[in-house]
Design a protein around this motif. Structure first.
Motif, PDB file in Angstrom:
ATOM      1  N   GLU A   1       0.867  -1.189   0.000  1.00 48.66           N
ATOM      2  CA  GLU A   1       0.000   0.000   0.000  1.00 48.66           C
ATOM      3  C   GLU A   1       0.894   1.226   0.000  1.00 48.66           C
ATOM      4  OE1 GLU A   1      -1.330   1.877   3.414  1.00 48.66           O
ATOM      5  OE2 GLU A   1       0.838   1.838   3.581  1.00 48.66           O
TER       6      GLU A   1
ATOM      7  N   THR B   1       0.436   4.418   1.858  1.00 49.10           N
ATOM      8  CA  THR B   1       0.484   5.398   2.942  1.00 49.10           C
ATOM      9  C   THR B   1       1.781   5.325   3.761  1.00 49.10           C
ATOM     10  OG1 THR B   1      -1.892   5.083   3.061  1.00 49.10           O
ATOM     11  CG2 THR B   1      -0.893   6.355   4.834  1.00 49.10           C
TER      12      THR B   1
ATOM     13  N   ARG C   1       0.081  -7.606  -3.166  1.00 48.16           N
ATOM     14  CA  ARG C   1      -0.444  -8.366  -2.019  1.00 48.16           C
ATOM     15  C   ARG C   1      -0.666  -9.800  -2.460  1.00 48.16           C
ATOM     16  NH1 ARG C   1      -5.015  -4.110   0.420  1.00 48.16           N
ATOM     17  NH2 ARG C   1      -3.647  -2.286   0.260  1.00 48.16           N
TER      18      ARG C   1
ATOM     19  N   GLU D   1      -2.768 -12.238  -2.357  1.00 49.80           N
ATOM     20  CA  GLU D   1      -4.151 -12.572  -2.014  1.00 49.80           C
ATOM     21  C   GLU D   1      -4.654 -13.622  -2.988  1.00 49.80           C
ATOM     22  OE1 GLU D   1      -6.850  -9.469  -0.447  1.00 49.80           O
ATOM     23  OE2 GLU D   1      -5.698  -8.142  -1.735  1.00 49.80           O
TER      24      GLU D   1
ATOM     25  N   TYR E   1      -6.272  -8.664  -7.238  1.00 48.52           N
ATOM     26  CA  TYR E   1      -5.062  -9.123  -7.925  1.00 48.52           C
ATOM     27  C   TYR E   1      -3.889  -9.101  -6.960  1.00 48.52           C
ATOM     28  CZ  TYR E   1      -8.348  -7.766 -11.478  1.00 48.52           C
ATOM     29  OH  TYR E   1      -9.503  -7.632 -12.205  1.00 48.52           O
TER      30      TYR E   1
ATOM     31  N   GLU F   1      -2.644  11.795   0.330  1.00 41.99           N
ATOM     32  CA  GLU F   1      -2.357  11.860   1.762  1.00 41.99           C
ATOM     33  C   GLU F   1      -2.164  13.324   2.131  1.00 41.99           C
ATOM     34  OE1 GLU F   1      -2.645   8.963   3.048  1.00 41.99           O
ATOM     35  OE2 GLU F   1      -1.972   7.550   1.528  1.00 41.99           O
TER      36      GLU F   1
ATOM     37  N   ARG G   1     -12.009  -0.971   8.898  1.00 37.99           N
ATOM     38  CA  ARG G   1     -10.789  -0.955   8.089  1.00 37.99           C
ATOM     39  C   ARG G   1      -9.772  -1.936   8.684  1.00 37.99           C
ATOM     40  NH1 ARG G   1     -10.153   0.023   3.979  1.00 37.99           N
ATOM     41  NH2 ARG G   1      -8.404   1.415   3.819  1.00 37.99           N
TER      42      ARG G   1
ATOM     43  N   TYR H   1      -3.281   1.701  11.574  1.00 39.24           N
ATOM     44  CA  TYR H   1      -2.910   3.106  11.756  1.00 39.24           C
ATOM     45  C   TYR H   1      -4.092   4.070  11.830  1.00 39.24           C
ATOM     46  CZ  TYR H   1      -2.630   3.019   6.504  1.00 39.24           C
ATOM     47  OH  TYR H   1      -2.840   2.858   5.163  1.00 39.24           O
ATOM     48  N   TYR H   2      -5.324   3.581  11.637  1.00 33.32           N
ATOM     49  CA  TYR H   2      -6.453   4.517  11.568  1.00 33.32           C
ATOM     50  C   TYR H   2      -6.961   4.967  12.941  1.00 33.32           C
ATOM     51  CZ  TYR H   2      -6.885   3.394   6.624  1.00 33.32           C
ATOM     52  OH  TYR H   2      -6.637   3.238   5.288  1.00 33.32           O
TER      53      TYR H   2
ATOM     54  N   VAL I   1     -14.044   0.394  -3.469  1.00 36.38           N
ATOM     55  CA  VAL I   1     -13.404   0.998  -4.636  1.00 36.38           C
ATOM     56  C   VAL I   1     -12.377   2.053  -4.190  1.00 36.38           C
ATOM     57  CG1 VAL I   1     -13.798   2.253  -6.781  1.00 36.38           C
ATOM     58  CG2 VAL I   1     -15.497   0.621  -5.975  1.00 36.38           C
TER      59      VAL I   1
ATOM     60  N   SER J   1     -10.903   3.730  -0.472  1.00 38.75           N
ATOM     61  CA  SER J   1     -10.978   3.590   0.983  1.00 38.75           C
ATOM     62  C   SER J   1      -9.919   4.429   1.666  1.00 38.75           C
ATOM     63  CB  SER J   1     -10.727   2.139   1.404  1.00 38.75           C
ATOM     64  OG  SER J   1     -11.012   1.228   0.386  1.00 38.75           O
TER      65      SER J   1
ATOM     66  N   GLY K   1      -8.453   1.613  -6.016  1.00 44.63           N
ATOM     67  CA  GLY K   1      -7.866   0.599  -6.892  1.00 44.63           C
ATOM     68  C   GLY K   1      -8.205   0.910  -8.340  1.00 44.63           C
TER      69      GLY K   1
HETATM   70  P1  HAM Z   1      -6.920  -0.487   1.177  1.00 44.23           P
HETATM   71  O1  HAM Z   1      -8.363  -0.517   1.546  1.00 44.23           O
HETATM   72  O2  HAM Z   1      -6.091  -1.635   1.602  1.00 44.23           O
HETATM   73  O3  HAM Z   1      -6.344   0.864   1.770  1.00 44.23           O
HETATM   74  O4  HAM Z   1      -6.787  -0.323  -0.391  1.00 44.23           O
HETATM   75  C1  HAM Z   1      -7.349   0.785  -1.068  1.00 44.23           C
HETATM   76  C2  HAM Z   1      -8.039   0.331  -2.351  1.00 44.23           C
HETATM   77  O5  HAM Z   1      -7.138  -0.456  -3.141  1.00 44.23           O
HETATM   78  C3  HAM Z   1      -9.240  -0.581  -2.128  1.00 44.23           C
HETATM   79  O6  HAM Z   1     -10.393   0.171  -1.871  1.00 44.23           O
HETATM   80  C4  HAM Z   1      -9.319  -1.303  -3.463  1.00 44.23           C
HETATM   81  O7  HAM Z   1      -9.999  -0.509  -4.411  1.00 44.23           O
HETATM   82  C5  HAM Z   1      -7.865  -1.422  -3.886  1.00 44.23           C
HETATM   83  N1  HAM Z   1      -7.327  -2.763  -3.608  1.00 44.23           N
HETATM   84  C6  HAM Z   1      -6.888  -3.246  -2.437  1.00 44.23           C
HETATM   85  N2  HAM Z   1      -6.442  -4.521  -2.575  1.00 44.23           N
HETATM   86  C7  HAM Z   1      -6.599  -4.842  -3.878  1.00 44.23           C
HETATM   87  C8  HAM Z   1      -6.305  -6.010  -4.667  1.00 44.23           C
HETATM   88  N3  HAM Z   1      -5.742  -7.084  -4.142  1.00 44.23           N
HETATM   89  N4  HAM Z   1      -6.599  -5.993  -5.988  1.00 44.23           N
HETATM   90  C9  HAM Z   1      -7.165  -4.883  -6.549  1.00 44.23           C
HETATM   91  N5  HAM Z   1      -7.439  -3.748  -5.861  1.00 44.23           N
HETATM   92  C10 HAM Z   1      -7.166  -3.726  -4.536  1.00 44.23           C
HETATM   93  C11 HAM Z   1      -5.048   1.281   1.591  1.00 44.23           C
HETATM   94  O8  HAM Z   1      -4.269   0.777   0.819  1.00 44.23           O
HETATM   95  C12 HAM Z   1      -4.718   2.533   2.380  1.00 44.23           C
HETATM   96  N6  HAM Z   1      -3.298   2.852   2.149  1.00 44.23           N
HETATM   97  C13 HAM Z   1      -5.625   3.676   1.965  1.00 44.23           C
HETATM   98  C14 HAM Z   1      -5.307   4.943   2.672  1.00 44.23           C
HETATM   99  C15 HAM Z   1      -4.606   5.986   2.187  1.00 44.23           C
HETATM  100  N7  HAM Z   1      -5.653   5.242   3.903  1.00 44.23           N
HETATM  101  C16 HAM Z   1      -5.181   6.428   4.208  1.00 44.23           C
HETATM  102  N8  HAM Z   1      -4.515   6.883   3.187  1.00 44.23           N
END
Ligand code: HAM
Length: 416
Positions: free
Chosen positions: A82, A84, A112, A114, A121, A130, A258, A262-263, A281, A283, A307
């Motif tokens: 990610e 952040t 990731r 997953e 993906y 940010e 979530r 860190y939130y 979509v 977050s 994403g």
């Molecule tokens: P997250 O919810 O883990 O948050 O990911 C944010 C977005 O990335 C998700 O809403 C989704 O659209 C997309 N996403 C996550 N995992 C996948 C995956 N395996 N394949 C496709 N799309 C994916 C964060 O990453 C935090 N850093 C968000 C944030 C920024 N919070 C504060 N600042």
């Protein structure tokens, strides 16, 4: 053959997919500029510690999804899951505490491990923002509203709804966790195996379990709202009032917690019902202790990420490729001249394609196959008379022009 396939959970972006991806980047970059963000690009791999403590040892990402490897110098590195934590690391590495507030926009691949499925993906792409150094919940609302505008500009806002919640401050979360543990202990034997484990490690995560048995038990679980202290309540009330004033529809989802450690306070997700279980979509949320967790001075933060692949799935169609002007030279000598003309027209900013082989008829077919709007034919006769034949393919109108008149003829045909 399997070696010629992309690795599981990865995909190639070609033609329509590549154009959708680029369109999302262009729209979000323009939006980020309007909102006063600077673009930041952090490395794709970081030291493992950047993610472990910050996202939380018990988070799904850290406990099972990270790509961790040792390089040849025996350093333990991680492909970023990610954005952040990397942005905050960069904030500290570059001593940006002196230039607060910082507003960063970023985009790029995340990794990731997953189980792949539609919308999920192992290598995927995010756009994210940010804001560091602003405690005022105005910025939470500003960022949520920016997400809403992004969906409007991508023309997908009817497919998306917003959920928000507050997970309060550290004190709220400690008291709430105690209440949860007490409640779940009474239902221990009915909880899924995963959730029994989470009860020991991170009981908050049971709330977003998708297991059917857990869902039932969660119905009766204590609510966060009942444990928010008055400061946290005030912040959450402000966010809701401001969203209402901006006419941004939202639902409070008390189970939205979530998955990352860190939130605090405001958390939000823009979701869709169009992608099955991969419904998030865009977050994000507030993270006022993350900078401190990483060894910096207390600095509030808030942000989100979306994403790109999920946004692409929601776009009805890819933007059309610009219709080219295609050169059709039909002798060796004409090909050389066509190279010169194409160079001059490209320098003027026009989209130019070339045909490389075949007779006049074959080349004209190729030009129409790639959806050319105008073709420029150069044959023996054109070379002799120092003219060019310009043809507008949709109308069939054709005209012979001197080189000096070429540009004005093209403009005339393009405005047809
Ligand atoms: P997250 O919810 O883990 O948050 O990911 C944010 C977005 O990335 C998700 O809403 C989704 O659209 C997309 N996403 C996550 N995992 C996948 C995956 N395996 N394949 C496709 N799309 C994916 C964060 O990453 C935090 N850093 C968000 C944030 C920024 N919070 C504060 N600042």
């Amino acid at each position: 053959m399997s070696k010629l396939q992309p690795a599981r959970g990865t995909h190639d972006l070609i033609f329509q997919e590549a154009r959708k991806h680029l369109h999302i980047l262009e729209v979000s970059r323009e939006l980020a500029t309007q909102y006063g963000f600077d673009e930041i690009e952090t490395p794709i791999f970081e030291h493992l510690q950047v993610f472990t403590k910050t996202l939380g040892d018990t988070s799904d990402i850290v406990s099972k999804e990270m790509y961790v490897f040792k390089d040849k110098g025996d350093e333990t590195l991680t492909l970023r899951p990610e954005g952040t934590a990397g942005v905050v690391r960069a904030f500290l590495s570059n001593g940006l505490q002196r230039s607060l507030p910082c507003r960063f926009f970023y985009q790029g691949p995340m990794f990731r491990y997953e189980r792949p499925q539609k919308g999920r993906y192992r290598q995927f792409h995010q756009i994210g923002v940010e804001v560091l150094g602003v405690e005022n919940p105005m910025s939470d609302v500003e960022l949520i509203s920016m997400g809403q505008v992004l969906f409007e500009r991508l023309e997908i806002s009817e497919k998306i709804f917003l959920e928000i919640n507050s997970i309060g401050d550290a004190d709220t979360r400690r008291r709430y966790k105690e209440a949860l543990v007490e409640y779940y202990k009474k239902h221990l034997s009915s909880l899924s195996e995963d959730s029994q484990r989470r009860l020991q490690t991170n009981p908050l995560r049971i709330l977003d379990s998708k297991d059917r048995k857990d869902l039932e038990i969660n119905e009766g679980a204590p609510k966060f709202a009942e444990h928010l202290n008055s400061d946290s309540q005030k912040i959450f009330a402000y966010v809701q009032e401001a969203l209402t004033q901006l006419e941004i529809p939202f639902q409070v989802n008390p189970k939205l917690v979530r998955g990352l450690d860190y939130y605090n306070h405001t958390v939000f997700e823009f979701k869709t019902t169009a992608l099955g279980s991969q419904d998030a979509v865009l977050s994000g949320g507030r993270y006022d202790s993350l900078v401190e967790m990483m060894g910096g001075p207390g600095t509030p933060g808030v942000g989100w990420a979306a994403g790109i692949e999920r946004l692409c799935l929601l776009l009805d169609k890819a933007p059309e490729k610009t219709r080219p002007i295609t050169l059709v030279p039909v002798t060796d000598e004409a090909e050389k001249y066509a190279l010169k003309i194409s160079h001059e027209l490209r320098q003027k900013g026009l989209p130019i394609e070339m045909t490389y082989s075949g007779n006049l008829s074959n080349r004209m077919k190729k030009a129409s196959k790639i959806n050319s709007e105008v073709v420029i034919i150069i044959g023996e006769q054109e070379l002799e008379t120092e003219t060019l034949t310009v043809k507008h393919l949709d109308s069939g109108t054709q005209s012979s022009v001197k080189k000096e008149e070429l540009m004005s003829k093209i403009i005339e045909f393009l405005s047809k």
